[in-house]
Design a protein around this motif. Structure first.
Motif, PDB file in Angstrom:
ATOM      1  N   SER A 119       0.648 -22.635  19.966  1.00  0.00           N
ATOM      2  CA  SER A 119      -0.239 -23.311  19.022  1.00  0.00           C
ATOM      3  C   SER A 119      -0.443 -24.780  19.357  1.00  0.00           C
ATOM      4  N   LYS A 120       0.279 -25.265  20.373  1.00  0.00           N
ATOM      5  CA  LYS A 120       0.076 -26.662  20.737  1.00  0.00           C
ATOM      6  C   LYS A 120      -0.388 -26.819  22.178  1.00  0.00           C
ATOM      7  N   CYS A 121      -0.713 -25.714  22.808  1.00  0.00           N
ATOM      8  CA  CYS A 121      -1.237 -25.780  24.183  1.00  0.00           C
ATOM      9  C   CYS A 121      -2.094 -24.557  24.435  1.00  0.00           C
ATOM     10  N   THR A 122      -3.291 -24.783  24.963  1.00  0.00           N
ATOM     11  CA  THR A 122      -4.150 -23.644  25.285  1.00  0.00           C
ATOM     12  C   THR A 122      -4.163 -23.379  26.793  1.00  0.00           C
ATOM     13  N   CYS A 123      -3.238 -23.991  27.503  1.00  0.00           N
ATOM     14  CA  CYS A 123      -3.167 -23.828  28.958  1.00  0.00           C
ATOM     15  C   CYS A 123      -4.509 -24.187  29.607  1.00  0.00           C
ATOM     16  N   ARG A 126      -6.017 -29.508  31.438  1.00  0.00           N
ATOM     17  CA  ARG A 126      -6.697 -30.792  31.528  1.00  0.00           C
ATOM     18  C   ARG A 126      -5.701 -31.928  31.785  1.00  0.00           C
ATOM     19  N   CYS A 127      -4.540 -31.858  31.146  1.00  0.00           N
ATOM     20  CA  CYS A 127      -3.574 -32.958  31.292  1.00  0.00           C
ATOM     21  C   CYS A 127      -3.150 -33.147  32.753  1.00  0.00           C
ATOM     22  N   GLY A 128      -3.122 -32.055  33.498  1.00  0.00           N
ATOM     23  CA  GLY A 128      -2.720 -32.150  34.898  1.00  0.00           C
ATOM     24  C   GLY A 128      -3.613 -33.081  35.707  1.00  0.00           C
ATOM     25  N   ASP A 136       1.198 -30.469  35.589  1.00  0.00           N
ATOM     26  CA  ASP A 136       0.214 -29.652  34.900  1.00  0.00           C
ATOM     27  C   ASP A 136       0.897 -28.835  33.801  1.00  0.00           C
ATOM     28  N   MET A 137       0.766 -29.319  32.566  1.00  0.00           N
ATOM     29  CA  MET A 137       1.427 -28.639  31.440  1.00  0.00           C
ATOM     30  C   MET A 137       0.906 -27.232  31.251  1.00  0.00           C
ATOM     31  N   GLY A 138      -0.376 -27.040  31.543  1.00  0.00           N
ATOM     32  CA  GLY A 138      -0.943 -25.709  31.369  1.00  0.00           C
ATOM     33  C   GLY A 138      -0.137 -24.703  32.180  1.00  0.00           C
TER      34      GLY A 138
HETATM   35  S1  SF4 Z   1      -2.853 -27.801  29.132  1.00  0.00           S
HETATM   36 FE1  SF4 Z   1      -2.389 -29.922  28.657  1.00  0.00          FE
HETATM   37  S2  SF4 Z   1      -4.274 -30.753  27.844  1.00  0.00           S
HETATM   38 FE2  SF4 Z   1      -4.464 -28.534  27.756  1.00  0.00          FE
HETATM   39  S3  SF4 Z   1      -3.738 -28.013  25.736  1.00  0.00           S
HETATM   40 FE3  SF4 Z   1      -1.991 -27.856  27.082  1.00  0.00          FE
HETATM   41  S4  SF4 Z   1      -0.992 -29.829  26.919  1.00  0.00           S
HETATM   42 FE4  SF4 Z   1      -3.038 -30.086  26.105  1.00  0.00          FE
END
Ligand code: SF4
Ligand code: SF4
Ligand code: SF4
Lengths: 463, 225
Positions: A119-123, A126-128, A136-138
């Motif tokens: 619920s706090k990341c949609t993979c 973008r952050c990467g 890359d958090m996704g």
């Molecule tokens: S991949 Fe990074 S930017 Fe995208 S939702 Fe997850 S944490 Fe946020």
């Protein structure tokens, strides 16, 4: 406590299990059972040791805690910029702690991880792009989801979703018969308007094998008809496989890697059976990612490529317009402000940013296309990615997540949004339902059909 | 003391530090897995290298990546800090004199005035980085004691060096303190996240290869970092 009846560490493998779990409306009992589910720390730690290699390890270690990734995450932006939504925090407080504690974590911690991962990341990855270290958090959240799934801490809908893929090899209970029947039905239905229209099943050696998203036969069969019409008008020699036609992968969102592999092999088997020159997938971002971008790796193909060239619908459409296989009647082009949703799954994840704009150049009267800001690979997730759309438990959070896209769309002033991705399409539909901003949204297929310049011989004969 | 610090201790430091960093780089590459990372490193090497280099360049050239452009203030301070950190010790005249004495080689040296400016920039940068950790909630929440400690280890050689340079207090004491803090910094490189001196390049290269191979590079559209 031992494992629950619905909530447990065993994937859903039989139709019976699947139906039973589905019968637990809203996952009421499922989530109740989750409160008592034990963590198998040894297994968890063993999995981490086996699969956490250079990349993830280094990312966890060298994160400079600089916070530059904060602003890059749309969820941070729409949630009042609370520090708990900083990508680095989200991963350090979950996967980071899990690793530090060598898997010795408890139920409460796992539930917190589940909430964070789904619920706090949609993979959306973008952050990467904004982390100086290239963290890359996704990617890391996908990895975390895999660990959570293997321990049974996965949202109810996704447990079912990956179960569907395991049982039916489709994200919905569409069987081979259902699928083939739908194709026949759609061909019949549209024959009158499109004489000679066919949906050839299992034709060997065609130029194109077309695959789709199970939602299409299940809920929008007209999408299959539209694909058929466009192939027909373009004069393509094409086919659909009776088996291996479904290219989506809820298992990818669930973190069920074994199932991902099974599904993609099923599609590849169809390629090997029907030997088409190339394959084309429908307008769906995550399906493309699952079958074409990540799939080859799950299937163990060292070159990272599917067995035959496999392209996304937008690539085929751009090509058909470019080569004149499809012609647009200039009088019918879109003459109102229109914007485009860049799907993370094939734009940020495969660079298909220019082809979509090429299509726009054919179907929109010059001067009417308005870009979202930012766009292309810097675009934000629609808000419903990574499985978010489908999870009832996190509906409220998902609705908040939609706000970024809402702002972006409102800023363009356009009332029409082109969304060549199923999931983005759904999210934008929900966005309109939730916030009523007065927009319309569409896939490319129906838009293009409406403005086609159909050659004389393909038109129905007037009585 | 001075002799020990600039003799055997210095040798040991260099060996451990540079050897350690080398080991970390080698381990990194060995720990890559095409299937787990989902990147066809070897078969698509050409695309990979191209993507990797693009990714590294975008982030080591100021204002090249979008990240650097959307945060100009931070970018200036960040680059000033890192340039000072790297350039000053390598091209400082005093260091090169030592190098000459030990190995008979020396590098071009910085004019004293410029070296001073760089050193002060570093300190100011370090101070800014510390303050922003305290001031901004999005940075505060991820900051740990360890982050502060590393900042201290990093700026200590500059503080002690400047004190010695301006001959405040007992010169010999501050010189020894300077050398020791420099050695601590070098020793910390391979064992802490200061290892990013090499791992930054590894990680950026890896993600760049990922983008260069499967996430767009092979489609002929370069990632606009
Ligand atoms: S991949 Fe990074 S930017 Fe995208 S939702 Fe997850 S944490 Fe946020
Ligand atoms: S930008 Fe990268 S290094 Fe900085 S906190 Fe975020 S993940 Fe860590
Ligand atoms: S739903 Fe669309 S925008 Fe959102 S992550 Fe998936 S592809 Fe990207």
């Amino acid at each position: 406590m031992p494992e629950g009846k619905f909530c447990n560490k065993t994937p859903i493998n039989t139709e019976e299990q699947l139906k039973a779990t589905l019968g637990d409306k809203g996952g009421k009992q499922y989530y109740e059972e989750m409160n008592h589910l034990d963590v198998d720390s040894d297994k968890l730690w063993a999995a981490i040791q086996k699969t956490m290699k250079s990349r993830t390890k280094t990312w966890l270690e060298i994160c400079a805690h600089c916070g530059l990734c904060a602003e890059s995450c749309f969820l941070y932006q729409v949630n009042g910029r609370v520090p708990e939504q900083v990508p680095s925090y989200k991963i350090q407080s979950t996967l980071g702690v899990m690793v530090k504690k060598k898997g010795k974590v408890d139920n409460e911690f796992m539930q917190m991880c589940m909430e964070t991962a789904w619920s706090k990341c949609t993979c959306c990855n973008r952050c990467g792009m904004y982390c100086p270290h290239g963290i890359d958090m996704g990617v890391m959240f996908s990895y975390l989801r895999g660990l959570l799934y293997s321990q049974g801490f996965v949202p109810w809908e996704l447990k079912i979703g990956s179960g569907m893929h395991r049982v039916y090899r489709a994200q919905m209970d569409v069987t081979t018969e259902d699928w083939v029947e739908t194709c026949e039905w759609m061909a019949e239905e549209n024959e009158e308007d499109w004489p000679g229209l066919e949906i050839p099943v299992d034709k060997v050696g065609a130029d194109i094998m077309y695959t789709c998203n199970a939602r299409e036969p299940k809920h929008y069969p007209e999408d299959i008809a539209e694909a058929a019409i466009l192939f027909h008008v373009a004069g393509e020699n094409w086919t659909v496989p009776s088996e291996g036609w479904e290219q989506t992968s809820l298992s990818m969102f669930a973190g069920d890697w074994e199932c991902c592999k099974d599904n993609v092999l099923n599609v590849y088997a169809a390629l090997e059976r029907l030997k088409p020159k190339r394959a084309i997938g429908t307008e769906c971002g995550h399906a493309h990612r699952a079958t074409v971008i990540e799939g080859p790796y799950w299937a163990g193909r060292p070159d990272g490529q599917p067995p035959v060239p496999y392209i996304h619908y937008v690539e085929w459409l751009a090509e058909a317009l470019r080569t004149g296989k499809l012609k647009i009647d200039p009088a019918k082009r879109i003459k109102e402000p229109v914007t485009l949703q860049d799907s993370c799954n094939y734009v940020r994840n495969q660079g298909l940013k220019n082809v979509t704009r090429e299509i726009i150049s054919y179907i929109v009267e010059p001067g009417y296309f308005v870009e979202m800001a930012p766009n292309r690979e810097h675009n934000y997730c629609c808000g419903g990615g990574g499985g978010f759309n489908g999870i009832g438990l996190y509906r409220e959070q998902r609705n908040v997540a939609l706000r970024k896209k809402m702002e972006q769309i409102l800023d363009t002033g356009a009332k029409l949004v082109i969304a060549p991705c199923h999931n983005c399409w759904d999210a934008i539909r929900d966005l309109e339902e939730e916030y009523k901003i007065g927009i319309r949204w569409s896939f490319l297929k129906p838009l293009v059909i409406k403005m086609l310049d159909v050659p004389e011989h393909l038109r129905p004969t007037e009585e | 003391m001075y002799d020990f610090l600039t003799g055997p201790m210095l040798w040991a430091t260099f060996i451990v530090s540079f050897g350690g960093l080398l080991v970390r780089s080698v381990m990194y590459v060995k720990g890559l897995s095409w299937q787990l990372d989902r990147v066809a490193y070897r078969p698509q090497m050409k695309y990979g290298i191209r993507g990797g280099l693009r990714s590294i360049l975008a982030f080591i050239i100021p204002f090249r990546a979008r990240l650097w452009r959307v945060r100009p203030g931070f970018t200036l301070i960040f680059f000033a800090f890192h340039i000072g950190l790297l350039v000053t010790p390598i091209f400082l005249e005093a260091h090169n004199v030592m190098l000459k004495n030990a190995f008979g080689i020396s590098l071009p040296t910085l004019p004293t005035g410029l070296a001073d400016v760089l050193a002060w920039t570093c300190l100011a940068g370090g101070l800014f980085l510390t303050l922003r950790r305290i001031a901004f909630p999005e940075v505060r929440i991820i900051t740990t004691f360890y982050d502060y400690l590393l900042l201290v280890i990093t700026v200590m050689p500059f503080i002690t060096g400047l004190i010695a340079r301006y001959e405040m207090g007992d010169y010999n004491f501050w010189l020894a303190a300077h050398i020791l803090s420099g050695e601590i910094w070098l020793l910390a490189l391979p064992f802490t996240k200061l290892s990013h001196v090499v791992l930054f390049f590894m990680s950026r290269m890896q993600l760049g290869m990922d983008y260069g191979i499967k996430r767009g590079g092979m489609k002929g559209t370069d990632m606009a970092w």
